[in-house]
Write a protein that holds these residues in place. Structure first.
Motif, PDB file in Angstrom:
ATOM      1  N   TYR A  14     -18.299  31.457  -3.342  1.00  0.00           N
ATOM      2  CA  TYR A  14     -19.244  31.908  -2.326  1.00  0.00           C
ATOM      3  C   TYR A  14     -19.012  33.379  -1.999  1.00  0.00           C
ATOM      4  CZ  TYR A  14     -21.535  32.447   2.192  1.00  0.00           C
ATOM      5  OH  TYR A  14     -22.315  32.894   3.220  1.00  0.00           O
ATOM      6  N   ASN A  15     -20.108  34.150  -1.993  1.00  0.00           N
ATOM      7  CA  ASN A  15     -20.068  35.580  -1.697  1.00  0.00           C
ATOM      8  C   ASN A  15     -20.892  35.817  -0.445  1.00  0.00           C
ATOM      9  OD1 ASN A  15     -21.147  38.320  -1.669  1.00  0.00           O
ATOM     10  ND2 ASN A  15     -20.130  38.580  -3.636  1.00  0.00           N
ATOM     11  N   TRP A  16     -20.225  36.137   0.667  1.00  0.00           N
ATOM     12  CA  TRP A  16     -20.897  36.267   1.950  1.00  0.00           C
ATOM     13  C   TRP A  16     -21.907  37.409   1.964  1.00  0.00           C
ATOM     14  CZ3 TRP A  16     -21.378  39.817   5.895  1.00  0.00           C
ATOM     15  CH2 TRP A  16     -21.927  39.328   7.069  1.00  0.00           C
ATOM     16  N   THR A  17     -21.594  38.527   1.341  1.00  0.00           N
ATOM     17  CA  THR A  17     -22.487  39.683   1.427  1.00  0.00           C
ATOM     18  C   THR A  17     -23.793  39.461   0.675  1.00  0.00           C
ATOM     19  OG1 THR A  17     -21.381  40.750  -0.430  1.00  0.00           O
ATOM     20  CG2 THR A  17     -20.629  41.341   1.782  1.00  0.00           C
ATOM     21  N   GLN A  18     -23.746  38.789  -0.467  1.00  0.00           N
ATOM     22  CA  GLN A  18     -24.962  38.551  -1.242  1.00  0.00           C
ATOM     23  C   GLN A  18     -25.463  37.117  -1.125  1.00  0.00           C
ATOM     24  OE1 GLN A  18     -23.173  40.064  -4.893  1.00  0.00           O
ATOM     25  NE2 GLN A  18     -24.728  41.681  -4.888  1.00  0.00           N
ATOM     26  N   GLN A  19     -24.693  36.267  -0.467  1.00  0.00           N
ATOM     27  CA  GLN A  19     -25.038  34.857  -0.261  1.00  0.00           C
ATOM     28  C   GLN A  19     -25.137  34.078  -1.572  1.00  0.00           C
ATOM     29  OE1 GLN A  19     -25.427  33.502   3.003  1.00  0.00           O
ATOM     30  NE2 GLN A  19     -24.647  35.474   3.614  1.00  0.00           N
ATOM     31  N   TYR A  20     -24.456  34.541  -2.610  1.00  0.00           N
ATOM     32  CA  TYR A  20     -24.418  33.796  -3.871  1.00  0.00           C
ATOM     33  C   TYR A  20     -23.493  32.590  -3.709  1.00  0.00           C
ATOM     34  CZ  TYR A  20     -26.436  37.961  -6.148  1.00  0.00           C
ATOM     35  OH  TYR A  20     -27.238  39.011  -6.511  1.00  0.00           O
ATOM     36  N   HIS A  21     -23.793  31.515  -4.427  1.00  0.00           N
ATOM     37  CA  HIS A  21     -22.976  30.283  -4.443  1.00  0.00           C
ATOM     38  C   HIS A  21     -22.881  29.669  -3.045  1.00  0.00           C
ATOM     39  CE1 HIS A  21     -21.998  31.688  -8.430  1.00  0.00           C
ATOM     40  NE2 HIS A  21     -21.470  32.788  -7.933  1.00  0.00           N
ATOM     41  N   ASP A  22     -23.984  29.699  -2.298  1.00  0.00           N
ATOM     42  CA  ASP A  22     -24.034  29.195  -0.921  1.00  0.00           C
ATOM     43  C   ASP A  22     -24.277  27.693  -0.960  1.00  0.00           C
ATOM     44  OD1 ASP A  22     -24.186  28.945   1.800  1.00  0.00           O
ATOM     45  OD2 ASP A  22     -26.106  29.986   2.009  1.00  0.00           O
ATOM     46  N   ILE A  23     -23.200  26.955  -1.197  1.00  0.00           N
ATOM     47  CA  ILE A  23     -23.301  25.501  -1.312  1.00  0.00           C
ATOM     48  C   ILE A  23     -21.984  24.874  -0.856  1.00  0.00           C
ATOM     49  CG2 ILE A  23     -22.602  25.548  -3.754  1.00  0.00           C
ATOM     50  CD1 ILE A  23     -24.459  23.098  -4.180  1.00  0.00           C
ATOM     51  N   GLY A  24     -22.098  23.740  -0.205  1.00  0.00           N
ATOM     52  CA  GLY A  24     -20.933  22.984   0.231  1.00  0.00           C
ATOM     53  C   GLY A  24     -21.266  21.510   0.261  1.00  0.00           C
ATOM     54  N   ILE A  25     -20.238  20.712   0.355  1.00  0.00           N
ATOM     55  CA  ILE A  25     -20.406  19.260   0.419  1.00  0.00           C
ATOM     56  C   ILE A  25     -19.597  18.749   1.604  1.00  0.00           C
ATOM     57  CG2 ILE A  25     -19.948  17.054  -0.735  1.00  0.00           C
ATOM     58  CD1 ILE A  25     -20.346  18.494  -3.402  1.00  0.00           C
ATOM     59  N   ALA A  89     -38.780  41.731   0.655  1.00  0.00           N
ATOM     60  CA  ALA A  89     -38.824  41.330   2.067  1.00  0.00           C
ATOM     61  C   ALA A  89     -37.446  41.336   2.726  1.00  0.00           C
ATOM     62  CB  ALA A  89     -39.452  39.945   2.199  1.00  0.00           C
ATOM     63  N   LEU A  90     -36.412  40.981   1.958  1.00  0.00           N
ATOM     64  CA  LEU A  90     -35.080  40.802   2.543  1.00  0.00           C
ATOM     65  C   LEU A  90     -34.075  41.869   2.109  1.00  0.00           C
ATOM     66  CD1 LEU A  90     -34.956  36.937   2.035  1.00  0.00           C
ATOM     67  CD2 LEU A  90     -35.452  38.170   4.160  1.00  0.00           C
ATOM     68  N   TRP A  91     -34.505  42.807   1.300  1.00  0.00           N
ATOM     69  CA  TRP A  91     -33.637  43.882   0.807  1.00  0.00           C
ATOM     70  C   TRP A  91     -32.380  43.324   0.150  1.00  0.00           C
ATOM     71  CZ3 TRP A  91     -35.256  48.936   1.035  1.00  0.00           C
ATOM     72  CH2 TRP A  91     -36.387  49.165   1.801  1.00  0.00           C
ATOM     73  N   THR A  92     -32.574  42.343  -0.694  1.00  0.00           N
ATOM     74  CA  THR A  92     -31.454  41.724  -1.397  1.00  0.00           C
ATOM     75  C   THR A  92     -31.902  41.350  -2.795  1.00  0.00           C
ATOM     76  OG1 THR A  92     -29.769  40.006  -1.229  1.00  0.00           O
ATOM     77  CG2 THR A  92     -31.991  39.360  -0.625  1.00  0.00           C
ATOM     78  N   ARG A  93     -30.968  41.206  -3.690  1.00  0.00           N
ATOM     79  CA  ARG A  93     -31.279  40.782  -5.051  1.00  0.00           C
ATOM     80  C   ARG A  93     -30.854  39.331  -5.196  1.00  0.00           C
ATOM     81  NH1 ARG A  93     -33.884  44.061  -7.362  1.00  0.00           N
ATOM     82  NH2 ARG A  93     -33.825  43.215  -9.434  1.00  0.00           N
ATOM     83  N   ILE A  94     -31.793  38.480  -5.581  1.00  0.00           N
ATOM     84  CA  ILE A  94     -31.416  37.087  -5.805  1.00  0.00           C
ATOM     85  C   ILE A  94     -31.200  36.876  -7.296  1.00  0.00           C
ATOM     86  CG2 ILE A  94     -32.689  36.400  -3.745  1.00  0.00           C
ATOM     87  CD1 ILE A  94     -34.659  34.960  -5.595  1.00  0.00           C
ATOM     88  N   ASN A  95     -30.397  35.875  -7.616  1.00  0.00           N
ATOM     89  CA  ASN A  95     -30.096  35.605  -9.019  1.00  0.00           C
ATOM     90  C   ASN A  95     -30.692  34.263  -9.452  1.00  0.00           C
ATOM     91  OD1 ASN A  95     -28.320  33.561  -8.211  1.00  0.00           O
ATOM     92  ND2 ASN A  95     -26.529  34.865  -8.319  1.00  0.00           N
TER      93      ASN A  95
END
Length: 181
Positions: A14-25, A89-95
């Motif tokens: 999980y990468n907080w700044t880019q919100q990559y791998h935003d998953i939990g169980i 819209a969000l000034w971010t790059r999604i993957n």
């Protein structure tokens, strides 16, 4: 019925700044008993079998126009959008492990994070809700497109967490029974 979180698993990438791998169980206790009001949502465990769909239902108890949290479960139909719309819209790059989705009337909002992005599919002779995404983040105004974690990108991680936890739980019960007999 109230359920306690017994264990929580966060993806270590999980990468907080880019919100990559935003998953939990979250593992709940006691075991959830399904009723007419509590139903499971399916996850397709073979990423090659995930259908290409462009519309989803998002549900949640998050902020509404007039309230900090919804009093009634909110349901919103969203359309998958080109990633450039979220980038702009969000000034971010999604993957590729993320979905950009939105609707002209609004988006998910604060308090909806972690909720499902679902689609009804015909599977094994029945119509079922399948979770294809997880609410991740969007704008503070809840009006522009939002970013959702693509569940099919994390099937291996989900199965590893669930299988390891279940194995430990079974081993604990087995050892507990041996020492108490």
């Amino acid at each position: 019925m109230d359920y306690a979180v017994n264990k929580a698993f966060r993806n270590k990438l999980y990468n907080w700044t880019q919100q990559y791998h935003d998953i939990g169980i979250l593992m709940l206790e006691p075991d959830v008993q399904f009723t007419a009001y509590i139903r499971p949502i399916c996850i397709i465990t073979d990423p090659t079998n995930v259908p290409s769909v462009r519309t989803f239902k998002a549900v949640g108890w998050g902020r509404t126009e007039h309230e900090k949290t919804a009093r009634v479960l909110q349901i919103l139909e969203l359309n998958e959008l080109d990633p450039s719309e979220c980038n702009n819209a969000l000034w971010t790059r999604i993957n590729e492990s993320q979905i950009c989705a939105g609707h002209s009337i609004g988006d998910t909002c604060v308090g909806d994070s972690g909720g499902p992005l679902a689609h009804r599919l015909y599977m094994s002779g029945q119509v079922r809700y399948v979770q294809l995404g997880i609410v991740s983040f969007g704008s503070a105004e809840c009006r522009s497109p939002g970013v959702y974690t693509r569940v099919s990108s994390y099937i291996d991680w989900i199965l590893k967490v669930v299988n390891n936890y279940l194995f430990r739980k079974i081993e604990f019960r087995r050892l507990h029974n041996i020492t108490n007999n």
